[in-house]
Design a protein around this motif. Structure first.
Motif, PDB file in Angstrom:
ATOM      1  N   GLY A  26       0.792  -1.226   0.000  1.00  0.00           N
ATOM      2  CA  GLY A  26       0.000   0.000   0.000  1.00  0.00           C
ATOM      3  C   GLY A  26       0.819   1.268   0.000  1.00  0.00           C
ATOM      4  N   GLN A  29       0.664   4.859  -4.883  1.00  0.00           N
ATOM      5  CA  GLN A  29      -0.640   5.380  -5.300  1.00  0.00           C
ATOM      6  C   GLN A  29      -0.564   5.818  -6.758  1.00  0.00           C
ATOM      7  OE1 GLN A  29      -1.662   8.645  -2.759  1.00  0.00           O
ATOM      8  NE2 GLN A  29      -2.089   7.347  -0.998  1.00  0.00           N
ATOM      9  N   GLY A  32      -3.686   9.277  -6.717  1.00  0.00           N
ATOM     10  CA  GLY A  32      -4.301   9.395  -5.402  1.00  0.00           C
ATOM     11  C   GLY A  32      -5.012   8.154  -4.898  1.00  0.00           C
ATOM     12  N   THR A  33      -5.033   7.070  -5.675  1.00  0.00           N
ATOM     13  CA  THR A  33      -5.686   5.824  -5.276  1.00  0.00           C
ATOM     14  C   THR A  33      -4.623   4.770  -4.993  1.00  0.00           C
ATOM     15  OG1 THR A  33      -7.525   6.338  -6.757  1.00  0.00           O
ATOM     16  CG2 THR A  33      -7.371   4.072  -5.974  1.00  0.00           C
ATOM     17  N   VAL A  34      -4.740   4.086  -3.861  1.00  0.00           N
ATOM     18  CA  VAL A  34      -3.771   3.048  -3.509  1.00  0.00           C
ATOM     19  C   VAL A  34      -3.757   1.978  -4.600  1.00  0.00           C
ATOM     20  CG1 VAL A  34      -3.142   1.274  -1.819  1.00  0.00           C
ATOM     21  CG2 VAL A  34      -4.021   3.475  -1.038  1.00  0.00           C
ATOM     22  N   ALA A  35      -2.548   1.609  -5.038  1.00  0.00           N
ATOM     23  CA  ALA A  35      -2.396   0.670  -6.150  1.00  0.00           C
ATOM     24  C   ALA A  35      -1.841  -0.669  -5.677  1.00  0.00           C
ATOM     25  CB  ALA A  35      -1.458   1.266  -7.190  1.00  0.00           C
ATOM     26  N   THR A  48       2.664   8.119  -6.758  1.00  0.00           N
ATOM     27  CA  THR A  48       3.280   8.506  -5.494  1.00  0.00           C
ATOM     28  C   THR A  48       3.833   7.255  -4.844  1.00  0.00           C
ATOM     29  OG1 THR A  48       1.630  10.255  -5.244  1.00  0.00           O
ATOM     30  CG2 THR A  48       2.879   9.645  -3.266  1.00  0.00           C
TER      31      THR A  48
END
Length: 87
Positions: A26, A29, A32-35, A48
């Motif tokens: 985790g 990102q 902005g969404t966890v990938a 990120t």
């Protein structure tokens, strides 16, 4: 292209197994969404990555299946690089 493969080919992270681990914990990102390690990355996406006390934000400029060392930096541009102070 999978995020773990992008991180390895762009040489942001040296080994794909490490890139997969970082994503699955985790710490990556996409926009902005966890990938997860299998998440798809496209040109224009903002990634990120949190490495311990460093946070790196990069923008995907180009996708390639393989690169030479000097071509790897063309795949992304650094948006920001911040360091967290130890407390």
């Amino acid at each position: 292209m999978r995020i773990d493969k992008f991180l390895k080919i762009s040489r942001i992270i040296k080994r794909r197994t490490v890139a997969k681990e970082v994503a699955d914990k985790g710490r990556v990102q996409i926009n902005g969404t966890v990938a997860k390690s299998s998440s798809t990355v496209k040109v224009g996406d903002e990634i990120t990555i949190v490495f311990g006390n460093k946070t790196l934000v990069v923008k995907v400029e180009k996708l390639q299946e393989s690169t030479k060392k000097d071509e790897a930096k063309e795949m992304y541009s650094i948006v920001s690089e911040t360091y967290q102070e130890d407390r």
